[in-house]
Motif scaffolding. Structure first.
Motif, PDB file in Angstrom:
ATOM      1  N   ARG A   1       0.970  -1.475  -0.003  1.00 42.86           N
ATOM      2  CA  ARG A   1       0.252   0.128   0.087  1.00 42.86           C
ATOM      3  C   ARG A   1       1.188   1.197   0.313  1.00 42.86           C
ATOM      4  O   ARG A   1       1.748   1.408   0.449  1.00 42.86           O
ATOM      5  CB  ARG A   1      -1.291   0.156   1.085  1.00 42.86           C
ATOM      6  CG  ARG A   1      -2.248  -1.157   0.861  1.00 42.86           C
ATOM      7  CD  ARG A   1      -2.745  -0.250   2.298  1.00 42.86           C
ATOM      8  NE  ARG A   1      -1.985  -0.060   3.411  1.00 42.86           N
ATOM      9  CZ  ARG A   1      -2.522  -0.484   5.333  1.00 42.86           C
ATOM     10  NH1 ARG A   1      -3.757  -1.644   4.491  1.00 42.86           N
ATOM     11  NH2 ARG A   1      -2.048  -0.341   5.826  1.00 42.86           N
ATOM     12  N   ARG A   2       0.885   2.159  -0.791  1.00 44.22           N
ATOM     13  CA  ARG A   2       1.399   3.173  -1.220  1.00 44.22           C
ATOM     14  C   ARG A   2       0.457   4.077  -1.272  1.00 44.22           C
ATOM     15  O   ARG A   2      -0.224   4.718  -1.789  1.00 44.22           O
ATOM     16  CB  ARG A   2       2.071   3.434  -2.179  1.00 44.22           C
ATOM     17  CG  ARG A   2       2.944   4.999  -2.073  1.00 44.22           C
ATOM     18  CD  ARG A   2       4.324   4.784  -2.710  1.00 44.22           C
ATOM     19  NE  ARG A   2       5.294   4.014  -2.837  1.00 44.22           N
ATOM     20  CZ  ARG A   2       5.437   3.574  -4.304  1.00 44.22           C
ATOM     21  NH1 ARG A   2       5.352   4.100  -4.959  1.00 44.22           N
ATOM     22  NH2 ARG A   2       6.655   2.774  -3.570  1.00 44.22           N
ATOM     23  N   ARG A   3       0.211   5.621   0.105  1.00 39.83           N
ATOM     24  CA  ARG A   3      -1.094   6.111  -0.199  1.00 39.83           C
ATOM     25  C   ARG A   3      -2.282   5.576  -0.329  1.00 39.83           C
ATOM     26  O   ARG A   3      -2.807   4.454   0.731  1.00 39.83           O
ATOM     27  CB  ARG A   3      -0.688   7.398  -1.120  1.00 39.83           C
ATOM     28  CG  ARG A   3       0.555   7.875  -1.150  1.00 39.83           C
ATOM     29  CD  ARG A   3       0.600   9.331  -1.905  1.00 39.83           C
ATOM     30  NE  ARG A   3       2.278   9.778  -0.942  1.00 39.83           N
ATOM     31  CZ  ARG A   3       2.801   9.833  -1.688  1.00 39.83           C
ATOM     32  NH1 ARG A   3       2.531   8.740  -3.197  1.00 39.83           N
ATOM     33  NH2 ARG A   3       3.735  10.315  -1.775  1.00 39.83           N
ATOM     34  N   GLU A   4      -3.572   5.846  -1.148  1.00 38.32           N
ATOM     35  CA  GLU A   4      -4.095   5.002  -1.074  1.00 38.32           C
ATOM     36  C   GLU A   4      -4.588   4.248  -2.497  1.00 38.32           C
ATOM     37  O   GLU A   4      -5.112   2.937  -3.230  1.00 38.32           O
ATOM     38  CB  GLU A   4      -5.583   6.431  -1.770  1.00 38.32           C
ATOM     39  CG  GLU A   4      -5.114   6.843  -3.111  1.00 38.32           C
ATOM     40  CD  GLU A   4      -4.784   8.159  -2.945  1.00 38.32           C
ATOM     41  OE1 GLU A   4      -3.856   9.288  -3.489  1.00 38.32           O
ATOM     42  OE2 GLU A   4      -4.023   8.761  -2.141  1.00 38.32           O
ATOM     43  N   ARG A   5      -3.047   3.526  -3.354  1.00 42.18           N
ATOM     44  CA  ARG A   5      -2.642   3.010  -3.926  1.00 42.18           C
ATOM     45  C   ARG A   5      -2.336   1.478  -3.399  1.00 42.18           C
ATOM     46  O   ARG A   5      -1.998   1.839  -2.654  1.00 42.18           O
ATOM     47  CB  ARG A   5      -2.332   3.725  -5.617  1.00 42.18           C
ATOM     48  CG  ARG A   5      -3.145   5.034  -5.711  1.00 42.18           C
ATOM     49  CD  ARG A   5      -2.613   5.508  -6.611  1.00 42.18           C
ATOM     50  NE  ARG A   5      -2.227   4.600  -7.978  1.00 42.18           N
ATOM     51  CZ  ARG A   5      -2.131   4.666  -9.234  1.00 42.18           C
ATOM     52  NH1 ARG A   5      -0.882   5.934  -8.997  1.00 42.18           N
ATOM     53  NH2 ARG A   5      -2.494   3.871  -9.999  1.00 42.18           N
ATOM     54  N   THR A   6      -2.826   0.788  -4.294  1.00 39.28           N
ATOM     55  CA  THR A   6      -1.926  -0.796  -3.751  1.00 39.28           C
ATOM     56  C   THR A   6      -1.511  -0.771  -5.039  1.00 39.28           C
ATOM     57  O   THR A   6      -1.397  -1.040  -5.917  1.00 39.28           O
ATOM     58  CB  THR A   6      -2.728  -1.905  -3.357  1.00 39.28           C
ATOM     59  OG1 THR A   6      -3.868  -1.653  -2.453  1.00 39.28           O
ATOM     60  CG2 THR A   6      -2.385  -3.086  -3.539  1.00 39.28           C
TER      61      THR A   6
ATOM     62  N   HIS B   1       9.358   6.158   9.082  1.00 37.02           N
ATOM     63  CA  HIS B   1       7.743   6.822   9.037  1.00 37.02           C
ATOM     64  C   HIS B   1       7.188   5.738   9.377  1.00 37.02           C
ATOM     65  O   HIS B   1       5.770   6.069   9.856  1.00 37.02           O
ATOM     66  CB  HIS B   1       7.795   6.767   7.351  1.00 37.02           C
ATOM     67  CG  HIS B   1       8.788   8.090   6.635  1.00 37.02           C
ATOM     68  ND1 HIS B   1       7.970   9.951   7.214  1.00 37.02           N
ATOM     69  CD2 HIS B   1       9.446   8.958   5.933  1.00 37.02           C
ATOM     70  CE1 HIS B   1       9.245  10.386   6.237  1.00 37.02           C
ATOM     71  NE2 HIS B   1      10.278   9.613   6.676  1.00 37.02           N
ATOM     72  N   THR B   2       7.215   4.069   9.234  1.00 38.09           N
ATOM     73  CA  THR B   2       6.079   3.473   9.440  1.00 38.09           C
ATOM     74  C   THR B   2       6.237   2.555  11.210  1.00 38.09           C
ATOM     75  O   THR B   2       5.766   2.246  11.012  1.00 38.09           O
ATOM     76  CB  THR B   2       6.597   2.325   8.295  1.00 38.09           C
ATOM     77  OG1 THR B   2       7.933   2.146   8.859  1.00 38.09           O
ATOM     78  CG2 THR B   2       6.148   2.615   7.107  1.00 38.09           C
TER      79      THR B   2
ATOM     80  N   GLY C   1       6.962   5.379  -7.523  1.00 39.43           N
ATOM     81  CA  GLY C   1       6.390   6.566  -7.738  1.00 39.43           C
ATOM     82  C   GLY C   1       7.835   7.576  -7.753  1.00 39.43           C
ATOM     83  O   GLY C   1       7.681   8.707  -7.404  1.00 39.43           O
TER      84      GLY C   1
END
Length: 121
Positions: A4-9, A46-47, A98
């Protein structure tokens, strides 16, 4: 593997060794930190944390890479270049990592110099 990256997979295809190492790492992580609720495969600045907790030290993150003799940027660039060896599609790289389209084209040219188009002046 779905990422998952933001709202996309994004779907990332791994070879057998990577799948095995990932499974080993997840077992080890569950063993070491059985109560961790962190859903991320890799722990980064960040995670690793809940948004209300303090950020991890840059020095702590860097120490792991120093012990391996690597720079984080090198690992990232090597991963992109490896993916580029399997695909000459810069759009695939943009979606997967990205990155900017111009950077994706540079990776394609580096991995496949025989397929590079002549420069337009």
């Amino acid at each position: 593997m779905a990422i998952r990256r933001r709202e996309r997979t994004h779907t990332v295809y791994l070879h057998d060794l990577s799948v095995e190492l990932t499974a080993d790492w997840l077992r080890e992580r569950r063993h070491r930190w059985p109560r961790s609720s962190n859903p991320h495969l890799l722990i980064t600045t960040h995670t690793y944390r809940h948004p209300a907790s303090p950020a991890i030290s840059y020095c702590a993150m860097r120490a792991a890479f120093d012990q391996a003799g690597l720079l984080p940027r090198q690992v990232w660039a090597d991963r992109i270049l490896d993916e580029t060896r399997h695909s000459v599609d810069p759009v695939h790289l943009v979606r997967l990592f990205g990155i900017h389209p111009a950077i994706a084209v540079k990776y394609v040219h580096a991995a496949h110099p025989d397929k590079a188009l002549p420069r337009i002046r």
